[in-house]
Design a protein around this motif. Sequence first.
Motif, PDB file in Angstrom:
ATOM      1  N   PHE A 109       0.861  -1.295   0.081  1.00  8.96           N
ATOM      2  CA  PHE A 109      -0.039   0.035  -0.070  1.00  8.96           C
ATOM      3  C   PHE A 109       0.860   1.335  -0.053  1.00  8.96           C
ATOM      4  O   PHE A 109       2.113   1.317   0.540  1.00  8.96           O
ATOM      5  CB  PHE A 109      -0.759   0.019   1.241  1.00  8.96           C
ATOM      6  N   PRO A 110       0.252   2.409  -0.821  1.00  5.27           N
ATOM      7  CA  PRO A 110       1.215   3.624  -0.621  1.00  5.27           C
ATOM      8  C   PRO A 110       0.843   4.435   0.613  1.00  5.27           C
ATOM      9  O   PRO A 110      -0.431   4.591   0.832  1.00  5.27           O
ATOM     10  CB  PRO A 110       0.415   4.486  -1.861  1.00  5.27           C
ATOM     11  N   MET A 111       1.896   4.972   1.310  1.00  2.60           N
ATOM     12  CA  MET A 111       1.866   5.666   2.379  1.00  2.60           C
ATOM     13  C   MET A 111       1.975   7.088   2.263  1.00  2.60           C
ATOM     14  O   MET A 111       2.773   7.593   1.360  1.00  2.60           O
ATOM     15  CB  MET A 111       2.730   5.039   3.341  1.00  2.60           C
ATOM     16  N   ALA A 112       1.589   8.153   2.770  1.00  9.27           N
ATOM     17  CA  ALA A 112       1.431   9.397   2.696  1.00  9.27           C
ATOM     18  C   ALA A 112       2.645  10.068   2.800  1.00  9.27           C
ATOM     19  O   ALA A 112       3.038  11.088   2.199  1.00  9.27           O
ATOM     20  CB  ALA A 112       0.210  10.044   3.456  1.00  9.27           C
ATOM     21  N   CYS A 113       3.312   9.815   3.891  1.00  7.46           N
ATOM     22  CA  CYS A 113       4.294  10.390   4.250  1.00  7.46           C
ATOM     23  C   CYS A 113       5.853  10.013   3.589  1.00  7.46           C
ATOM     24  O   CYS A 113       6.163   8.734   3.784  1.00  7.46           O
ATOM     25  CB  CYS A 113       4.532  10.583   5.819  1.00  7.46           C
ATOM     26  N   GLU A 114       6.636  10.793   3.013  1.00  5.38           N
ATOM     27  CA  GLU A 114       7.759  10.194   2.237  1.00  5.38           C
ATOM     28  C   GLU A 114       8.734   9.381   3.201  1.00  5.38           C
ATOM     29  O   GLU A 114       9.058   8.299   2.682  1.00  5.38           O
ATOM     30  CB  GLU A 114       8.582  11.447   1.866  1.00  5.38           C
ATOM     31  N   ASN A 115       8.936   9.689   4.438  1.00  4.06           N
ATOM     32  CA  ASN A 115       9.727   8.969   5.185  1.00  4.06           C
ATOM     33  C   ASN A 115       9.216   7.468   5.602  1.00  4.06           C
ATOM     34  O   ASN A 115      10.140   6.594   5.750  1.00  4.06           O
ATOM     35  CB  ASN A 115      10.542   9.560   6.496  1.00  4.06           C
ATOM     36  N   ARG A 116       7.720   7.434   5.335  1.00  4.65           N
ATOM     37  CA  ARG A 116       7.262   6.131   5.648  1.00  4.65           C
ATOM     38  C   ARG A 116       7.453   5.128   4.483  1.00  4.65           C
ATOM     39  O   ARG A 116       7.392   3.868   4.635  1.00  4.65           O
ATOM     40  CB  ARG A 116       5.892   6.245   6.139  1.00  4.65           C
ATOM     41  N   ARG A 117       7.520   5.562   3.272  1.00  2.73           N
ATOM     42  CA  ARG A 117       7.647   4.771   2.024  1.00  2.73           C
ATOM     43  C   ARG A 117       8.760   3.841   2.309  1.00  2.73           C
ATOM     44  O   ARG A 117       8.768   3.176   1.440  1.00  2.73           O
ATOM     45  CB  ARG A 117       7.606   5.779   0.964  1.00  2.73           C
ATOM     46  N   HIS A 118       9.973   4.401   2.756  1.00  2.00           N
ATOM     47  CA  HIS A 118      11.103   3.740   3.046  1.00  2.00           C
ATOM     48  C   HIS A 118      10.951   2.374   3.811  1.00  2.00           C
ATOM     49  O   HIS A 118      11.725   1.715   3.878  1.00  2.00           O
ATOM     50  CB  HIS A 118      12.286   4.710   3.426  1.00  2.00           C
ATOM     51  N   GLU A 119       9.922   2.194   4.462  1.00  2.00           N
ATOM     52  CA  GLU A 119       9.495   1.134   5.191  1.00  2.00           C
ATOM     53  C   GLU A 119       9.296  -0.046   4.470  1.00  2.00           C
ATOM     54  O   GLU A 119       9.479  -1.171   4.736  1.00  2.00           O
ATOM     55  CB  GLU A 119       8.596   1.421   6.331  1.00  2.00           C
ATOM     56  N   VAL A 120       8.575   0.319   2.887  1.00  2.00           N
ATOM     57  CA  VAL A 120       8.257  -0.905   2.218  1.00  2.00           C
ATOM     58  C   VAL A 120       9.432  -1.767   1.683  1.00  2.00           C
ATOM     59  O   VAL A 120      10.000  -1.245   0.728  1.00  2.00           O
ATOM     60  CB  VAL A 120       7.293  -0.190   1.281  1.00  2.00           C
ATOM     61  N   ARG A 121       9.347  -2.784   2.248  1.00  2.15           N
ATOM     62  CA  ARG A 121      10.570  -3.753   1.698  1.00  2.15           C
ATOM     63  C   ARG A 121       9.960  -5.169   1.476  1.00  2.15           C
ATOM     64  O   ARG A 121      10.256  -5.895   2.291  1.00  2.15           O
ATOM     65  CB  ARG A 121      11.718  -3.715   2.894  1.00  2.15           C
ATOM     66  N   PRO A 122       9.346  -5.319   0.396  1.00  2.00           N
ATOM     67  CA  PRO A 122       8.611  -6.551   0.100  1.00  2.00           C
ATOM     68  C   PRO A 122       9.631  -7.683  -0.147  1.00  2.00           C
ATOM     69  O   PRO A 122       9.228  -8.897   0.456  1.00  2.00           O
ATOM     70  CB  PRO A 122       7.901  -6.454  -1.140  1.00  2.00           C
ATOM     71  N   ALA A 123      10.726  -7.459  -0.457  1.00  2.00           N
ATOM     72  CA  ALA A 123      11.798  -8.666  -0.661  1.00  2.00           C
ATOM     73  C   ALA A 123      12.161  -9.258   0.806  1.00  2.00           C
ATOM     74  O   ALA A 123      12.219 -10.249   1.029  1.00  2.00           O
ATOM     75  CB  ALA A 123      13.024  -8.138  -1.525  1.00  2.00           C
ATOM     76  N   CYS A 124      12.439  -8.309   1.440  1.00  2.00           N
ATOM     77  CA  CYS A 124      12.803  -8.492   2.839  1.00  2.00           C
ATOM     78  C   CYS A 124      11.750  -9.453   3.671  1.00  2.00           C
ATOM     79  O   CYS A 124      11.791 -10.290   4.340  1.00  2.00           O
ATOM     80  CB  CYS A 124      13.159  -7.458   3.875  1.00  2.00           C
ATOM     81  N   LEU A 125      10.583  -8.750   3.643  1.00  2.00           N
ATOM     82  CA  LEU A 125       9.381  -9.467   4.076  1.00  2.00           C
ATOM     83  C   LEU A 125       9.146 -10.867   3.502  1.00  2.00           C
ATOM     84  O   LEU A 125       8.755 -11.688   4.176  1.00  2.00           O
ATOM     85  CB  LEU A 125       8.119  -8.603   3.779  1.00  2.00           C
ATOM     86  N   LYS A 126       9.166 -10.985   2.330  1.00  2.00           N
ATOM     87  CA  LYS A 126       8.901 -12.327   1.579  1.00  2.00           C
ATOM     88  C   LYS A 126      10.067 -13.258   2.300  1.00  2.00           C
ATOM     89  O   LYS A 126       9.713 -14.395   2.574  1.00  2.00           O
ATOM     90  CB  LYS A 126       9.049 -12.305   0.247  1.00  2.00           C
ATOM     91  N   ARG A 127      11.337 -12.889   2.420  1.00  4.30           N
ATOM     92  CA  ARG A 127      12.313 -13.641   2.729  1.00  4.30           C
ATOM     93  C   ARG A 127      12.367 -14.226   4.201  1.00  4.30           C
ATOM     94  O   ARG A 127      12.309 -15.198   4.449  1.00  4.30           O
ATOM     95  CB  ARG A 127      13.565 -12.992   2.646  1.00  4.30           C
TER      96      ARG A 127
END
Length: 324
Positions: A109-127
């Motif tokens: 999901f897209p997040m409103a605040c720019e510094n929160r977008r750096h939290e999105v780490r699908p490869a890390c989550l999947k692993r």
Amino acid sequence: MVAPILKDTIPVVQNVSHTTNAVVMVPPIDFKFNVETSADNEFQQRLALPEQEIRKKALNEFYNMVSILQSHGVEVTVMDYSGDAYETPDAVFPNNWFSTSPDGDVFLFPMACENRRHEVRPACLKRNLEQQGFSVTDITPVSDLKHPNAFLESTGVMILDHAQGTIYAALSERCDKELLQKYVDLAGFHELIYFETKMASGASVYHTNVMMAVGEGFAVICDEIIEEFERRRVLATLKKTKEVISITEEQMGQFCGNILQLKNDKNEHLIAMSVSAYNAFTLEQKQTLRKHGQLIPIDVSTIETIGGGSVRCMLAENFLPKNV
């Protein structure tokens, strides 16, 4: 209001468990007061403590919460979330950037605040999930490239009633109506109820999950901040299948709405909440909640004071299937 949806074109959620005994949590490695999110999060407060001490307290609260949940039979995946070039002060609230389904789907999901977008780490989550034996089939972004300023912060802004196939959402800058509809279509929910809110300050609530929680047989809601006509609709829908507990705006400020019903490894129900929320519920409200699960109060006072989110925000539910 209730969004018009053509039910014969949308797969209806059936025989889906509302609760899970597995969650994903992210340690608060970069935790601090997030100036970007404070623009619309009235729950955040600064503490006159050095950042190093704040992070130490936050990490202690985090790992204590992990231990408490595990001791009650909840499977916790702690993401191996090492730091990088970007600080992620709110990474401890992972439920805002992804959700999961029993079919093996992960939605981003897209997040409103720019510094929160750096939290999105699908490869890390999947692993990390696959290391725990979970199966990830597809990773699907829920976004609109034509409207880059449209945001939908996952189960922060959407309260999912899996068993009834219903989504509740308070509209805000972080909750776009069109993206809501897109997620409904992708995930197979068949009823979307969205509404406007207005707190005493005059502002909208920033996330639905601070004002509202839905369990299998109960709902907690700060309905006094919903406009009267919409309030009647929301309450009428909830009361069809839930025992409704109304909380005040003051109780909402103590995170009484930010709770989560889970299962343990014995299929028994638990209700995770902060100590602040537990202390703010009335005796009668706690008695009602106990009919729906063992209450698990957890001290996250540093995280909820500075971060403006509490126990539910720290838990990303994991509905993914296990590999056989």
